[in-house]
Structure formats: C-alpha cells, structure tokens
Design an enzyme around this catalytic site. Sequence first.
Site, short mmCIF file in Angstrom:
data_model
loop_
_atom_site.label_atom_id
_atom_site.label_comp_id
_atom_site.label_asym_id
_atom_site.label_seq_id
_atom_site.Cartn_x
_atom_site.Cartn_y
_atom_site.Cartn_z
N LYS A 14 5.72 24.74 56.85
CA LYS A 14 6.60 25.36 55.85
C LYS A 14 5.86 25.62 54.55
O LYS A 14 6.00 26.69 53.95
CB LYS A 14 7.83 24.46 55.59
N GLN A 58 13.69 17.30 54.63
CA GLN A 58 13.32 17.38 56.05
C GLN A 58 13.97 16.21 56.80
O GLN A 58 13.86 15.06 56.39
CB GLN A 58 11.79 17.34 56.19
N ASP A 81 18.62 25.31 53.73
CA ASP A 81 18.83 24.93 55.14
C ASP A 81 20.21 25.35 55.65
O ASP A 81 20.45 25.35 56.85
CB ASP A 81 18.77 23.40 55.28
N1 L34 Z 1 16.15 19.69 56.85
N2 L34 Z 1 15.15 19.29 58.88
C1 L34 Z 1 15.61 20.17 57.98
N3 L34 Z 1 15.56 21.52 58.18
C2 L34 Z 1 15.03 22.02 59.32
O1 L34 Z 1 15.03 23.33 59.54
C3 L34 Z 1 14.51 21.14 60.27
N4 L34 Z 1 13.89 21.57 61.43
C4 L34 Z 1 14.03 20.79 62.64
C5 L34 Z 1 13.69 19.33 62.30
N5 L34 Z 1 14.19 18.90 61.00
C6 L34 Z 1 14.60 19.76 60.04
C7 L34 Z 1 12.66 22.14 61.40
O2 L34 Z 1 12.11 22.53 60.38
C8 L34 Z 1 12.98 21.43 63.54
N6 L34 Z 1 12.13 22.18 62.65
C9 L34 Z 1 10.91 22.79 63.01
C10 L34 Z 1 10.18 23.57 62.13
C11 L34 Z 1 8.97 24.13 62.49
C12 L34 Z 1 8.47 23.95 63.75
C13 L34 Z 1 9.19 23.21 64.66
C14 L34 Z 1 10.40 22.62 64.29
C15 L34 Z 1 7.15 24.54 64.10
O3 L34 Z 1 6.39 24.93 63.24
N7 L34 Z 1 6.80 24.61 65.42
C16 L34 Z 1 5.56 25.16 65.90
C17 L34 Z 1 4.66 24.10 66.53
C18 L34 Z 1 4.58 22.83 65.78
C19 L34 Z 1 3.66 21.81 66.44
O4 L34 Z 1 2.47 22.14 66.66
O5 L34 Z 1 4.11 20.67 66.71
C20 L34 Z 1 5.86 26.18 66.99
O6 L34 Z 1 5.04 27.06 67.22
O7 L34 Z 1 6.93 26.05 67.61
#
Ligand code: L34
Length: 244
Positions: A14, A58, A81
């Site tokens: 982020k 988060q 959010d």
């Molecule tokens: N307050 N908490 C709050 N807001 C959110 O919107 C979230 N969420 C979920 C968990 N807690 C939160 C997220 O940000 C899930 N989440 C989230 C955000 C980004 C990614 C995955 C989940 C992400 O960047 N995923 C990458 C791979 C990450 C890795 O290598 O582990 C992807 O390509 O899917």
Amino acid sequence: MGDNPASQVYVRNKIKACADTSIQSFEYRLPAQTTEAELLALIDRLNRDDSVDGILVQLPVPRHISEARIIAAIAPEKDADGFHPINVGNLVVGRPGFLPCTPYGVMKMIDSTGYDLTGKRAVVVGRSNIVGKPQALLLLRRNATVTVAHSRTENLAEVTREADVLIAAVGRAKLIKADMIKPGALVIDVGMNRDENGKLCGDVDTAAAMEVAGWISPVPGGVGPMTIAMLLTNTVEAVERRLA
Ligand code: L34
C-alpha cells in the site's frame, strides 16, 4: 498493530502504491501491546489533521483491541476502507459513501470483462464483513440474483455450480475445485492462502478451474492489487469531496 507477517507485506504494498501515485502516506507501526486508548488517541489526531484525507487501520488487530470501536473512531469522511458503520449503512441503502476496497475492486474486475450482471446468478462464498456481505450487496445493486454461501452451507458444490459469477472469499486454500464451477462462469478468487508447499494461493484450484471457467482471476496479481487500487481511489475521492 503488532507483527502479523501478512499485514506487513500488504501494508508495504500500500505504501509503495501511494508513492507510485504521488499520494503522501504516513505509516504508524504500533507494538502489539499498545493500548486501545493509545490507538484511539492516534486516530483522533489523524481525524483532526488537515493534511490527512484517508485513514486505515490494517486488520487484524490484537485481541485486546476492539475492532468495532477502532473502526467507529475513524472519521467517516476519511474512512478509505469503507468499514465505518455510516459507510456500511450507506452501502446497504444504496446511498453514496466509501465502498470497501476488496469488493469494490472485484466489481471493477467484473466490469473489465464487459460482463452484464443483470439477471445472472451470482454466488458469493464467504460472509465476512469486509468481503462477503458487502460483495453480495454490490452484486445485488447491479441486478444479479445473489446467493451467499459459507463454511456451513450444505451441498456447497451444488450451490456453486449454479453460479454464472462465482466469488470465492472463504480463506480456504483451493476449496473451489473444477467440478464446482459452471462451464463458462466468471470466477473471482479473493482468497490469499498458503498451500502445502508454502506457496501463495487462492480459494480456487486455479490450474484445474481454468479448463472450465470462462474467466478466472489469478492469485497473486488479482484481487490483492485491485484492493490497493481501490484504496487509492477512495482516498482521491475523499479529497474531491473535501474540495467540493
Ligand atoms: N483495514 N485491513 C484493512 N483494510 C484492508 O483492505 C485489508 N485487506 C485485507 C487484510 N486486512 C485489511 C488488505 O489490504 C487483505 N488485504 C490485502 C491487500 C493487499 C494484498 C493482499 C491482501 C496484496 O498485495 N496481495 C498481493 C500478494 C501479496 C503477497 O506477496 O503476499 C497479490 O498479488 O495478491
């Protein structure tokens, strides 16, 4: 708050996305033993800080912190959010407000295919406050016929096989097998799990599902990055509303 390893990756992504789009971001890494009062004091300070348009805590937060109290403490007009009860209420009744980033991103992904949801059967597997429930409302708003299935659903495969649009958001690695998917269905995988080899994988058995589905979103590189994109979108929207 705390040292959840997944959260650290997501928050880092982020912060990078903000830097890439010239949104100034401030990170507060609080130790796990921080009190709720201390966290609430920080939120209050950011609520009143004119240089801040969007705030998020988060999740998950440690057990001694009330998630509900924290979310309710964020100023609704800075709630990037879309988790504040005011924004949740606006979503339910179809009034303008901030949409939760993950289901909002899923809708953008569906729209990118040109798919018309009107009259179609949409099945959401998962009923969390941050994905399943708001996802169902957004699909309903677009005139889909929506079913919410979950871990206690009987004959899950029978339900998912009815889906023209299948949203998997249960948090169980590869739960959705190819034989649970209607041929040609549009499948969006919200899961973010580790498989038996420690590899990142979604809720769908993607390799097999690809043979059946008409569309399928990858993990990684699917809903995760879209969640972040919608966080930035909400933040820009907060600025526009402030200036309007
Ligand atoms: N307050 N908490 C709050 N807001 C959110 O919107 C979230 N969420 C979920 C968990 N807690 C939160 C997220 O940000 C899930 N989440 C989230 C955000 C980004 C990614 C995955 C989940 C992400 O960047 N995923 C990458 C791979 C990450 C890795 O290598 O582990 C992807 O390509 O899917």
